[in-house]
Design a protein around this motif. Structure first.
Motif, PDB file in Angstrom:
ATOM      1  N   ALA A  40      -5.009   5.416   3.441  1.00  0.00           N
ATOM      2  CA  ALA A  40      -5.102   3.993   3.114  1.00  0.00           C
ATOM      3  C   ALA A  40      -3.946   3.212   3.720  1.00  0.00           C
ATOM      4  CB  ALA A  40      -5.136   3.797   1.602  1.00  0.00           C
ATOM      5  N   VAL A  85       0.837  -1.201   0.000  1.00  0.00           N
ATOM      6  CA  VAL A  85       0.000   0.000   0.000  1.00  0.00           C
ATOM      7  C   VAL A  85       0.874   1.253   0.000  1.00  0.00           C
ATOM      8  CG1 VAL A  85      -1.745   1.306   1.282  1.00  0.00           C
ATOM      9  CG2 VAL A  85      -1.918  -1.168   1.114  1.00  0.00           C
ATOM     10  N   HIS A 106      -7.230  -5.791   1.814  1.00  0.00           N
ATOM     11  CA  HIS A 106      -7.262  -4.339   1.625  1.00  0.00           C
ATOM     12  C   HIS A 106      -6.119  -3.881   0.720  1.00  0.00           C
ATOM     13  CE1 HIS A 106      -6.276  -0.144   2.850  1.00  0.00           C
ATOM     14  NE2 HIS A 106      -7.575  -0.017   2.596  1.00  0.00           N
ATOM     15  N   TRP A 161      -6.818  -4.766  -2.861  1.00  0.00           N
ATOM     16  CA  TRP A 161      -7.902  -3.905  -3.342  1.00  0.00           C
ATOM     17  C   TRP A 161      -7.397  -2.500  -3.684  1.00  0.00           C
ATOM     18  CZ3 TRP A 161     -10.457   0.331  -0.934  1.00  0.00           C
ATOM     19  CH2 TRP A 161     -11.589   0.774  -1.612  1.00  0.00           C
ATOM     20  N   VAL A 162      -6.567  -1.929  -2.817  1.00  0.00           N
ATOM     21  CA  VAL A 162      -6.036  -0.580  -3.064  1.00  0.00           C
ATOM     22  C   VAL A 162      -5.174  -0.576  -4.327  1.00  0.00           C
ATOM     23  CG1 VAL A 162      -4.385   1.133  -2.194  1.00  0.00           C
ATOM     24  CG2 VAL A 162      -6.128   0.218  -0.677  1.00  0.00           C
ATOM     25  N   LEU A 219      -5.523  -2.756   9.877  1.00  0.00           N
ATOM     26  CA  LEU A 219      -6.128  -4.027   9.464  1.00  0.00           C
ATOM     27  C   LEU A 219      -5.139  -5.181   9.570  1.00  0.00           C
ATOM     28  CD1 LEU A 219      -8.190  -2.881   6.371  1.00  0.00           C
ATOM     29  CD2 LEU A 219      -9.091  -3.716   8.547  1.00  0.00           C
ATOM     30  N   THR A 220      -3.882  -4.922   9.273  1.00  0.00           N
ATOM     31  CA  THR A 220      -2.874  -5.966   9.373  1.00  0.00           C
ATOM     32  C   THR A 220      -2.635  -6.357  10.825  1.00  0.00           C
ATOM     33  OG1 THR A 220      -1.838  -5.170   7.343  1.00  0.00           O
ATOM     34  CG2 THR A 220      -0.523  -6.616   8.726  1.00  0.00           C
ATOM     35  N   LEU A 249      -4.743   2.815   7.476  1.00  0.00           N
ATOM     36  CA  LEU A 249      -5.829   1.854   7.613  1.00  0.00           C
ATOM     37  C   LEU A 249      -5.313   0.436   7.398  1.00  0.00           C
ATOM     38  CD1 LEU A 249      -8.810   1.135   7.936  1.00  0.00           C
ATOM     39  CD2 LEU A 249      -9.077   1.562   5.484  1.00  0.00           C
ATOM     40  N   ASN A 250      -4.410   0.271   6.442  1.00  0.00           N
ATOM     41  CA  ASN A 250      -3.872  -1.055   6.185  1.00  0.00           C
ATOM     42  C   ASN A 250      -3.019  -1.543   7.344  1.00  0.00           C
ATOM     43  OD1 ASN A 250      -1.644  -2.947   4.829  1.00  0.00           O
ATOM     44  ND2 ASN A 250      -3.624  -3.103   3.786  1.00  0.00           N
ATOM     45  N   PRO A 264      -7.254  -9.607   6.538  1.00  0.00           N
ATOM     46  CA  PRO A 264      -7.882  -8.340   6.139  1.00  0.00           C
ATOM     47  C   PRO A 264      -6.873  -7.334   5.581  1.00  0.00           C
ATOM     48  CG  PRO A 264      -8.703  -9.013   8.269  1.00  0.00           C
ATOM     49  CD  PRO A 264      -7.582  -9.948   7.920  1.00  0.00           C
TER      50      PRO A 264
END
Length: 52
Positions: free
Chosen positions: A26, A17, A44, A47-48, A33-34, A29-30, A40
């Protein structure tokens, strides 16, 4: 280059990311999530990278 980013996203999601967006929202956020769960973070990150 996108293939390399996808590989980084699977191995270390925040790095993939970061290479795509830098130190923007982002990325942070990653990282969150990690920390909460590796899967997740991977989803993510891919997706990014695929979105751009």
């Amino acid at each position: 280059m996108d293939l390399l980013k996808i590989i980084f996203a699977v191995l270390l999601p925040p790095l993939g990311v970061f290479l795509e967006v830098g130190l923007k929202g982002a990325f942070w956020l990653n990282i969150l999530l990690t920390i909460l769960g590796f899967l997740p973070g991977i989803i993510h990150a891919v997706w990014v990278i695929a979105k751009r």
